[in-house]
Design an enzyme around this catalytic site. Sequence first.
Site, PDB file in Angstrom:
ATOM      1  N   HIS B 219       7.938 -35.505 -25.269  1.00  0.00           N
ATOM      2  CA  HIS B 219       8.697 -35.870 -26.460  1.00  0.00           C
ATOM      3  C   HIS B 219       9.445 -37.187 -26.314  1.00  0.00           C
ATOM      4  CE1 HIS B 219       7.618 -31.916 -27.829  1.00  0.00           C
ATOM      5  NE2 HIS B 219       8.118 -32.193 -29.008  1.00  0.00           N
ATOM      6  N   SER B 223       3.294 -38.217 -28.536  1.00  0.00           N
ATOM      7  CA  SER B 223       1.894 -38.048 -28.162  1.00  0.00           C
ATOM      8  C   SER B 223       1.158 -39.374 -28.117  1.00  0.00           C
ATOM      9  CB  SER B 223       1.189 -37.146 -29.173  1.00  0.00           C
ATOM     10  OG  SER B 223       1.608 -35.832 -29.014  1.00  0.00           O
ATOM     11  N   LYS B 247      -2.679 -27.274 -38.020  1.00  0.00           N
ATOM     12  CA  LYS B 247      -3.901 -27.557 -37.274  1.00  0.00           C
ATOM     13  C   LYS B 247      -3.964 -26.729 -35.990  1.00  0.00           C
ATOM     14  CE  LYS B 247      -6.778 -31.354 -35.752  1.00  0.00           C
ATOM     15  NZ  LYS B 247      -6.943 -32.811 -35.621  1.00  0.00           N
ATOM     16  N   ASP B 248      -2.814 -26.601 -35.310  1.00  0.00           N
ATOM     17  CA  ASP B 248      -2.806 -25.807 -34.082  1.00  0.00           C
ATOM     18  C   ASP B 248      -3.082 -24.342 -34.374  1.00  0.00           C
ATOM     19  OD1 ASP B 248      -2.461 -27.755 -32.171  1.00  0.00           O
ATOM     20  OD2 ASP B 248      -0.282 -27.790 -32.376  1.00  0.00           O
ATOM     21  N   GLU B 291     -13.705 -18.099  -7.523  1.00  0.00           N
ATOM     22  CA  GLU B 291     -13.909 -18.063  -8.969  1.00  0.00           C
ATOM     23  C   GLU B 291     -14.432 -19.420  -9.443  1.00  0.00           C
ATOM     24  OE1 GLU B 291     -13.836 -14.888 -10.063  1.00  0.00           O
ATOM     25  OE2 GLU B 291     -12.063 -15.005 -11.327  1.00  0.00           O
TER      26      GLU B 291
END
Lengths: 271, 446
Positions: B219, B223, B247-248, B291
């Site tokens: 922040h 972004s 959108k998220d 894994e």
Amino acid sequence: MVKLIAAAIGAIFCAALLWGAVQPRDAVVPDLVKKYYQHAEPAGFSFDNPIVGKFDRAQLQRGFQVYKEVCSGCHSLNRVAFRTLTDIGFSAAEVKAIAKQYDIPSLDAAGEPTTRKGLPSDNFYGPYANDDAARAANNNALPPDLSLIGKSREGGANYVHALLIGYKETPPKDWTTPDGLYFNVHFHSLNIAMPPPLNPDQVTYVDGTKATVDQMAKDVAAFLMWTAEPKLEERRRTGVGAVIFLIILTGLAYLSYARVWQSVKAKKTQV
Amino acid sequence: MSFPWAKHYEPKSGFMKYVDSRLPIPRLVYNSLGAGYPVPKNLNYFYNFGVLAGVALVIQIITGIVLAMHYAANAKIAFDSVEHIMRDVNGGWMMRYMHATGASFFFIAVYIHIFRGLYYGSYKPPREVLWLLGLVIFLLMMATAFMGYVLVWGQMSFWGATVITGLFSALPLVGETIQTWLLGGFAPDNATLNRFFSLHYLLPFVTLGVVILHVWALHIPGSNNPTGIDVKSEADTVPFHPYYTAKDFFGLGVYLTIFAAVVFFWPNALGEVDNYIPANPLSTPAHIVPEWYFWPFYAILRAFTVDFLFIPAKLWGVIAMFAAILLLFFLPWLDTSPVRSNNYRPMAKIAFWVFFADIILLAICGGKPAEEPWVRLSQLASVYYFAHFLIILPILSRIERPLPLPNSISEAVLKRQTNVGAPASQQLPGAGIAEMPATGRAQPAE
């Protein structure tokens, strides 16, 4: 400076790797196990479809009969409780009767070891008191507990089925199977300590199904898939509901996303 | 921080006013996830994966807490207690499958998130600390996932723990002592299981703390975006809420749908069958593999097959595997090209995609037994891995001529809309350099 150090470190790693890459490799010895080993063929089970496949209750009961009359002579099924047999279609009374046939170790009032009749709340018990006893009775090989066999081998139920029908009387000429072991193309080392357990008509199915070796192998494999994944049907049912719910939710989320962004997208094209 | 045009929080109700003046949490939320946080308006779907990784962490914590209520961290009964969860606990199978599959999905989300950052240069100034914190999260995740896998106490748990802690024994002089100290014995046993459980419960909360720092660091500059250029004006941004919350939420729906499909229909597809066999110190599985999310690094570990410069092969492998991860911490100072986004870096873009293919190849090699051709392939792929970060990117950042950058995010968006598919620009190459983002940093004259 950082870059110079980095380049030097990088060069050293690359040199060490390339030096290894150019080393001659040992000649590959032809591996007979690889040559004769065969992967399990799909046997075609009612539960094959990962989304809607279900167990066939009649088949599970036949498989249980095979386990009880044949496999339980050597293999335990320790993780399965008798009470869960109601899930494959046995009535509570039948389960009680099945449990009663097993002797479960316990202590009497004086603290002396004894046995008591099994209850529906007990797990399968036996056939051996411990691994040492099991080995002693089986040529020093340990018959594994079968509760999870459907999930602990590549191929699952198909593997169990293939293994049971995968015995060959005579191994190929360039392969030796020592005494006390049996040649089986589906076993990882080709020589298995388990004698071929199934013979035609070894069990008499109550529902009249013909007890061929293939049929018995398939039935017991299905049963052992159930013991490994008893919640399979509940899982798939829940899954269908969850996925449908999430698709609808996602569709709505898309509509609201498109709506919110409409103004921005419109403005972009106007300018 | 934030941009001058960011909206300010104004409590609407009396109650919110009351809360906000005493503990300004409503303000904090508004400024970080609400309308008070302006975000570039051109983010694509790859920018959803930060939020998705956060959700994945929360899913792991919630399902993990429930599992811990029924799990017994004791070498004698750990495996049985897991089966008890699968068979007798109501909905236990769902919790366990969500937790096991959730770990894989967490890694998928994080890997996409990292590759997004690599492609768009999100590690470059002024976001270096953000990148470093992200790597700390990645390390914590790997440690947590490894220890969680051991808790099942199946064959792969046990032998995986043996192999991974055995790496430390490659260190000269102190190696064996360190291994014994880590395990609390000479081989994995009850002491190992207990400490792994303790740490497996602790580390996710440490991770959560670092995630908060990560978001905080995000922040400050805000972004990055697919053009890599800085936000210039209000026209370049939209408020986080409702634009990116919407959108998220859509992205989350897609993610959860796929997640649910795997959990309910293919729950064991990402695991190893051997882990359904209880741990047995006397029987080594034919192929010990970790894994899938560790495969690229496992391949690097095994790629060193000969002693070199008097250092034994095993030690080389261990050093290289750790170096492969740690070098990412130096990336902001290795790739110093002031152009962030690979969209405007023709050569770095090629290097990126080669690197991407390289990682996939390493992953494939890592999952295979140590035989030819996999060993040699993993050696060549490892060469590119190190060369990419330590040699190619540093050189490219000096010699490459970037494409001209757009003047602003809005301009880039407009151009893309009006002539879709046309080349990025018809101007002379290099002409856009003058309009470089004000990163406060000229090309270093190293």
